[in-house]
Motif scaffolding. Sequence first.
Motif, mmCIF file in Angstrom:
data_model
loop_
_atom_site.group_PDB
_atom_site.id
_atom_site.type_symbol
_atom_site.label_atom_id
_atom_site.label_comp_id
_atom_site.label_asym_id
_atom_site.label_seq_id
_atom_site.Cartn_x
_atom_site.Cartn_y
_atom_site.Cartn_z
ATOM 1 N N ALA A 188 -2.129 17.028 13.918
ATOM 2 C CA ALA A 188 -2.496 17.162 12.500
ATOM 3 C C ALA A 188 -2.574 15.796 11.825
ATOM 4 O O ALA A 188 -3.500 15.539 11.042
ATOM 5 N N ILE A 189 -1.636 14.898 12.130
ATOM 6 C CA ILE A 189 -1.667 13.550 11.550
ATOM 7 C C ILE A 189 -2.924 12.821 11.994
ATOM 8 O O ILE A 189 -3.600 12.147 11.194
ATOM 9 N N ARG A 190 -3.281 12.941 13.277
ATOM 10 C CA ARG A 190 -4.494 12.275 13.766
ATOM 11 C C ARG A 190 -5.738 12.799 13.048
ATOM 12 O O ARG A 190 -6.643 12.027 12.697
ATOM 13 N N GLU A 191 -5.793 14.101 12.830
ATOM 14 C CA GLU A 191 -6.948 14.668 12.136
ATOM 15 C C GLU A 191 -7.018 14.170 10.692
ATOM 16 O O GLU A 191 -8.107 13.862 10.183
ATOM 17 N N LEU A 192 -5.869 14.091 10.035
ATOM 18 C CA LEU A 192 -5.847 13.571 8.668
ATOM 19 C C LEU A 192 -6.252 12.093 8.643
ATOM 20 O O LEU A 192 -6.962 11.651 7.731
ATOM 21 N N GLU A 193 -5.810 11.339 9.619
ATOM 22 C CA GLU A 193 -6.185 9.931 9.670
ATOM 23 C C GLU A 193 -7.681 9.760 9.937
ATOM 24 O O GLU A 193 -8.304 8.822 9.435
ATOM 25 N N ASP A 194 -8.267 10.661 10.724
ATOM 26 C CA ASP A 194 -9.715 10.607 10.948
ATOM 27 C C ASP A 194 -10.470 10.804 9.632
ATOM 28 O O ASP A 194 -11.432 10.086 9.330
ATOM 29 N N VAL A 195 -10.030 11.792 8.837
ATOM 30 C CA VAL A 195 -10.672 12.027 7.539
ATOM 31 C C VAL A 195 -10.434 10.837 6.616
ATOM 32 O O VAL A 195 -11.340 10.388 5.889
ATOM 33 N N THR A 196 -9.212 10.301 6.648
ATOM 34 C CA THR A 196 -8.893 9.134 5.826
ATOM 35 C C THR A 196 -9.809 7.963 6.167
ATOM 36 O O THR A 196 -10.302 7.248 5.277
ATOM 37 N N ALA A 197 -10.049 7.748 7.442
ATOM 38 C CA ALA A 197 -10.937 6.649 7.864
ATOM 39 C C ALA A 197 -12.360 6.891 7.359
ATOM 40 O O ALA A 197 -13.044 5.945 6.933
ATOM 41 N N ARG A 198 -12.817 8.151 7.397
ATOM 42 C CA ARG A 198 -14.167 8.448 6.899
ATOM 43 C C ARG A 198 -14.239 8.229 5.391
ATOM 44 O O ARG A 198 -15.246 7.734 4.873
ATOM 45 N N ILE A 199 -13.181 8.606 4.683
ATOM 46 C CA ILE A 199 -13.158 8.388 3.232
ATOM 47 C C ILE A 199 -13.254 6.896 2.933
ATOM 48 O O ILE A 199 -14.039 6.456 2.087
ATOM 49 N N THR A 200 -12.453 6.095 3.627
ATOM 50 C CA THR A 200 -12.452 4.651 3.393
ATOM 51 C C THR A 200 -13.818 4.055 3.713
ATOM 52 O O THR A 200 -14.314 3.172 2.993
ATOM 53 N N ALA A 201 -14.450 4.549 4.797
ATOM 54 C CA ALA A 201 -15.760 4.016 5.180
ATOM 55 C C ALA A 201 -16.842 4.412 4.176
ATOM 56 O O ALA A 201 -17.769 3.631 3.924
ATOM 57 N N MET A 202 -16.739 5.611 3.605
ATOM 58 C CA MET A 202 -17.754 6.079 2.657
ATOM 59 C C MET A 202 -17.578 5.489 1.267
ATOM 60 O O MET A 202 -18.495 5.499 0.461
ATOM 61 N N HIS A 203 -16.390 4.989 0.986
ATOM 62 C CA HIS A 203 -16.064 4.592 -0.382
ATOM 63 C C HIS A 203 -16.900 3.407 -0.848
ATOM 64 O O HIS A 203 -17.104 2.436 -0.119
ATOM 65 N N ASP A 204 -17.385 3.509 -2.067
ATOM 66 C CA ASP A 204 -18.151 2.428 -2.694
ATOM 67 C C ASP A 204 -17.270 1.786 -3.767
ATOM 68 O O ASP A 204 -17.044 2.379 -4.823
ATOM 69 N N PRO A 205 -16.745 0.594 -3.512
ATOM 70 C CA PRO A 205 -15.812 -0.023 -4.465
ATOM 71 C C PRO A 205 -16.521 -0.409 -5.761
ATOM 72 O O PRO A 205 -17.732 -0.451 -5.841
ATOM 73 N N GLY A 206 -15.724 -0.670 -6.760
ATOM 74 C CA GLY A 206 -16.275 -1.107 -8.037
ATOM 75 C C GLY A 206 -16.002 -0.154 -9.174
ATOM 76 O O GLY A 206 -16.248 -0.466 -10.333
ATOM 77 N N GLY A 207 -15.448 1.022 -8.847
ATOM 78 C CA GLY A 207 -15.140 1.991 -9.896
ATOM 79 C C GLY A 207 -13.712 1.835 -10.379
ATOM 80 O O GLY A 207 -13.077 0.795 -10.211
ATOM 81 N N ASP A 208 -13.198 2.918 -10.976
ATOM 82 C CA ASP A 208 -11.810 2.902 -11.436
ATOM 83 C C ASP A 208 -11.012 4.010 -10.772
ATOM 84 O O ASP A 208 -10.037 4.503 -11.324
ATOM 85 N N ASP A 209 -11.446 4.410 -9.569
ATOM 86 C CA ASP A 209 -10.687 5.366 -8.773
ATOM 87 C C ASP A 209 -9.552 4.635 -8.055
ATOM 88 O O ASP A 209 -9.453 3.401 -8.094
ATOM 89 N N VAL A 210 -8.698 5.405 -7.387
ATOM 90 C CA VAL A 210 -7.515 4.840 -6.737
ATOM 91 C C VAL A 210 -7.890 3.792 -5.702
ATOM 92 O O VAL A 210 -7.306 2.694 -5.648
ATOM 93 N N LEU A 211 -8.864 4.089 -4.856
ATOM 94 C CA LEU A 211 -9.226 3.149 -3.800
ATOM 95 C C LEU A 211 -9.800 1.854 -4.367
ATOM 96 O O LEU A 211 -9.508 0.762 -3.874
#
Length: 437
Positions: A201-224
């Motif tokens: 389960a941790i590995r699956e969550l980390e896979d999604v986390t990695a996809r989120i980080t890769a998709m993220h477009d910085p410059g906003g005011d969200d947490v990332l």
Amino acid sequence: MRAPHSPPGDPVVGNALRFARSPFDFLDTLSSSYAEGVVHLSGMAGPGIYVVLDPDLVQRVLVDDHARYRKPQLRPELVDPLVGEGLLTSEGDLWKRQRTTLQPAFFTSRLRGFGDTIVDFTRATTAGWRDGGELDVHRELGVLTVRIISRLLLGVDLSRADAVDVAEAMERVGETLALSPGNVVRPPWLQTPPPREYQQAIRELEDVTARITAMHDPGGDDVLSLLQRAIGDDPDAFPADERRDQVMTMLLAGHETTALTLTYALSLLSANPDARAELRSEVDTVVDGTPAWGDLASLDYTERVVHETLRLLPPVWALFRQPLADARLGEYRIPEGAPMMLPQWALHRSRRHWDAPLTFDPDRWRETKPAEVAAYFPFGAGPRACIGRQLAIVEAKLILVTLFAEWDVAVTTDELPRRAAITMQPTEPVPAVVRRR
């Protein structure tokens, strides 16, 4: 000072097995049987657990003397791989930096822009419902809130498939973290490695986390975005896994409590038709077409339903602290480092502090403001109160209103068996029949 009373227990294991086998029933017994401000549960691994049953003493720990206490490291072999040093578990200067960095993502001025997103995601979810169909409403709400939090706090549009993966993985995490006789009485030096299902389960969550980080477009005011700018300004101030830990924390804490609140609200409304009719009437009166941020101020009864759900069935069922040195709490002595439990479950449902405490009565909040009630703390209190508490209330109200504007949702079971993990979770699917209005 004196030592707290310890209820009679079994030989060797003391109160541990009774508590672990049925934690909510055991807390009910403590709350009804003991007027003591603090009760000591013996037989646990280590020094036992000190249960604080006086709301004034809870406020002392969380608010007045908060600097004298810290969050204990409960089951670090499981929690560390999950959220690491994210905002939920970090301490000291690191926590202060994290909290200061992330706070702007939760400012009221930013929340005003969230209304349309919450409503749109909710309607996208219900677009797949069939009139008269049956579904697991807890799973549906879990997937919905994962997608909402991913968009609002992480700046990413997560697919439904990824959101399902997160919700399913979090359920397996909850199964492993749930209290059991074994993990309550087993000393730290006998702890076993995390089970394979948990590691997967941790590995699956980390896979999604990695996809989120890769998709993220910085410059906003969200947490990332806020994190990336802070790390860029002072890379030595944050751990190497800061982004990963905060994304995992937001996926866990950001979606689950809201999904549980909504699940329990729909269950309670299904069992209380008068309350359901009143909420539906308010929705029909206030909402003109599509729910919007501007409707929130007029949704008084809806907000009372949310607060009453959080009182009667609090998703966060207990908080934990430990004193940094021997502490005096009222007339009681708490040894340095001893785990302390501050149980919402017991205090929210105690007849010492509430009239008809087991009755679902949203109108008890008609003249009472939640912040004025010491025995009500669903999001904690003090500096370490949940950073997303305002967002959670707004999100729960808007999702409820969006559902009730178009659908009748009837939970079809009177039994909701629950486990005590990080949150209070259903142990089985929550079946509901949905009918278009």
